[in-house]
Design an enzyme around this catalytic site. Structure first.
Site, PDB file in Angstrom:
ATOM      1  N   GLY A  43     -22.946 -46.743 -84.994  1.00  0.00           N
ATOM      2  CA  GLY A  43     -22.865 -46.467 -86.424  1.00  0.00           C
ATOM      3  C   GLY A  43     -23.772 -47.307 -87.305  1.00  0.00           C
ATOM      4  N   GLU A  98     -23.020 -54.037 -89.932  1.00  0.00           N
ATOM      5  CA  GLU A  98     -22.029 -53.046 -89.511  1.00  0.00           C
ATOM      6  C   GLU A  98     -21.924 -51.928 -90.544  1.00  0.00           C
ATOM      7  OE1 GLU A  98     -20.425 -51.463 -87.483  1.00  0.00           O
ATOM      8  OE2 GLU A  98     -18.578 -52.452 -86.879  1.00  0.00           O
ATOM      9  N   ASP A  99     -21.557 -50.743 -90.095  1.00  0.00           N
ATOM     10  CA  ASP A  99     -21.428 -49.631 -91.034  1.00  0.00           C
ATOM     11  C   ASP A  99     -20.194 -49.758 -91.921  1.00  0.00           C
ATOM     12  OD1 ASP A  99     -19.676 -49.192 -88.915  1.00  0.00           O
ATOM     13  OD2 ASP A  99     -20.553 -47.287 -88.308  1.00  0.00           O
ATOM     14  N   ASP A 102     -12.967 -51.612 -91.014  1.00  0.00           N
ATOM     15  CA  ASP A 102     -11.737 -50.832 -91.155  1.00  0.00           C
ATOM     16  C   ASP A 102     -10.559 -51.762 -90.833  1.00  0.00           C
ATOM     17  OD1 ASP A 102     -10.374 -48.288 -91.475  1.00  0.00           O
ATOM     18  OD2 ASP A 102     -10.189 -48.189 -89.308  1.00  0.00           O
ATOM     19  N   LYS A 130     -13.114 -50.857 -96.044  1.00  0.00           N
ATOM     20  CA  LYS A 130     -11.827 -50.178 -96.281  1.00  0.00           C
ATOM     21  C   LYS A 130     -10.743 -51.243 -96.196  1.00  0.00           C
ATOM     22  CE  LYS A 130     -11.964 -45.822 -93.972  1.00  0.00           C
ATOM     23  NZ  LYS A 130     -11.463 -45.048 -92.812  1.00  0.00           N
ATOM     24  N   PHE A 151     -10.778 -40.869 -93.850  1.00  0.00           N
ATOM     25  CA  PHE A 151     -11.763 -40.891 -92.781  1.00  0.00           C
ATOM     26  C   PHE A 151     -13.078 -40.339 -93.308  1.00  0.00           C
ATOM     27  CE2 PHE A 151     -13.949 -39.937 -88.887  1.00  0.00           C
ATOM     28  CZ  PHE A 151     -13.669 -41.075 -88.148  1.00  0.00           C
ATOM     29  N   ARG A 164     -23.364 -38.128 -88.039  1.00  0.00           N
ATOM     30  CA  ARG A 164     -24.034 -39.402 -88.336  1.00  0.00           C
ATOM     31  C   ARG A 164     -25.278 -39.188 -89.189  1.00  0.00           C
ATOM     32  NH1 ARG A 164     -21.810 -43.356 -84.920  1.00  0.00           N
ATOM     33  NH2 ARG A 164     -21.223 -42.625 -82.850  1.00  0.00           N
TER      34      ARG A 164
HETATM   35  P1  IMP Z   1     -12.530 -51.580 -87.071  1.00  0.00           P
HETATM   36  O1  IMP Z   1     -12.657 -52.333 -85.785  1.00  0.00           O
HETATM   37  O2  IMP Z   1     -11.224 -50.845 -87.139  1.00  0.00           O
HETATM   38  O3  IMP Z   1     -12.758 -52.437 -88.287  1.00  0.00           O
HETATM   39  O4  IMP Z   1     -13.635 -50.448 -87.112  1.00  0.00           O
HETATM   40  C1  IMP Z   1     -14.537 -50.263 -86.115  1.00  0.00           C
HETATM   41  C2  IMP Z   1     -15.479 -49.130 -86.350  1.00  0.00           C
HETATM   42  O5  IMP Z   1     -14.764 -47.914 -86.356  1.00  0.00           O
HETATM   43  C3  IMP Z   1     -16.270 -49.097 -87.646  1.00  0.00           C
HETATM   44  O6  IMP Z   1     -17.353 -49.960 -87.646  1.00  0.00           O
HETATM   45  C4  IMP Z   1     -16.710 -47.657 -87.627  1.00  0.00           C
HETATM   46  O7  IMP Z   1     -17.848 -47.513 -86.813  1.00  0.00           O
HETATM   47  C5  IMP Z   1     -15.503 -46.959 -87.025  1.00  0.00           C
HETATM   48  N1  IMP Z   1     -14.710 -46.371 -88.123  1.00  0.00           N
HETATM   49  C6  IMP Z   1     -13.662 -46.911 -88.783  1.00  0.00           C
HETATM   50  N2  IMP Z   1     -13.243 -46.086 -89.772  1.00  0.00           N
HETATM   51  C7  IMP Z   1     -14.059 -45.010 -89.734  1.00  0.00           C
HETATM   52  C8  IMP Z   1     -14.195 -43.814 -90.540  1.00  0.00           C
HETATM   53  O8  IMP Z   1     -13.481 -43.562 -91.533  1.00  0.00           O
HETATM   54  N3  IMP Z   1     -15.181 -42.955 -90.155  1.00  0.00           N
HETATM   55  C9  IMP Z   1     -16.002 -43.178 -89.107  1.00  0.00           C
HETATM   56  N4  IMP Z   1     -15.948 -44.281 -88.357  1.00  0.00           N
HETATM   57  C10 IMP Z   1     -14.981 -45.192 -88.668  1.00  0.00           C
HETATM   58 MG    MG Z   2     -19.152 -49.394 -86.340  1.00  0.00          MG
END
Ligand code: IMP
Ligand code: MG
Length: 179
Positions: A43, A98-99, A102, A130, A151, A164
């Site tokens: 991402g 990072e994108d 979450d 988020k 999402f 993407r």
């Molecule tokens: P985390 O470890 O939960 O903070 O998130 C890990 C990764 O999950 C992020 O860097 C995104 O690549 C992916 N991710 C989390 N939420 C979304 C979303 O709403 N759409 C798409 N990818 C997501």
């Molecule tokens: Mg990611």
């Protein structure tokens, strides 16, 4: 692909302005330092490509690939390194690119991992945040745009590997998830 979009949450133009501002701040803050940008695949590569071109100081670039979601919209909580980075982090300033943050699980894990490799510092730059979904306490030092608990896809973010390549950040119609 456009037919699957419910609404545009952050436009290409807003994203462009956000990236410019972050690039400027990073260029000022790391002036005269050895900086490595580490993009989180898959991402993070779109943001990385834009951000590095808004940075006006010399930087090294690397990528790390981690697993996140599979075909689900919720994190498994398990962070798996699929491809490690190549560069030596010893005495370098590291900025993880990072994108989206979450739950924070991915970045908490990466930050701890990189800190075992002798860097001068490890900080985080995320395009989107988020905060309402956070499970672990982690804050990005550089963050672009806060998004609600929905999402989202586009600008590198996927659903089941797709979308993407959308230039805007969008939400998808309900039927896309359920079909
Ligand atoms: P985390 O470890 O939960 O903070 O998130 C890990 C990764 O999950 C992020 O860097 C995104 O690549 C992916 N991710 C989390 N939420 C979304 C979303 O709403 N759409 C798409 N990818 C997501
Ligand atoms: Mg990611």
């Amino acid at each position: 692909m456009r037919a699957d979009i419910e609404k545009i949450l952050v436009s290409q133009k807003e994203i462009g302005e956000m990236v410019k501002q972050l690039g400027k701040r990073i260029s000022e803050d790391y002036q005269g330092q050895d900086l490595i940008l580490v993009g989180v695949l898959k991402g993070g590569f779109v943001f990385m490509a834009d951000l590095m071109r808004e940075i006006t100081i010399p930087v090294d670039i690397d990528m790390i690939a981690v697993s996140s979601y599979g075909a689900s919209t919720r994190s498994s909580g398990v962070v798996r390194i699929i491809k490690d980075m190549d560069l030596d982090l010893t005495d370098k300033h590291v900025l993880i690119v990072e994108d989206l943050v979450d739950t924070g699980l991915t970045l908490k894990h990466l930050k701890e991992l990189f800190n075992t490799r002798g860097p001068k510092s490890v900080k985080i730059c995320t395009a989107f945040d988020k905060p309402s979904r956070r499970k672990v306490s982690i804050e990005a030092e550089y963050k672009g745009i806060e998004v609600p608990d929905e999402f989202i896809v586009g600008y590198g973010l996927d659903f089941a590997g797709k979308y993407r390549n959308l230039p805007d950040v969008c939400t998808l119609k309900k039927e896309v998830y359920t079909k």
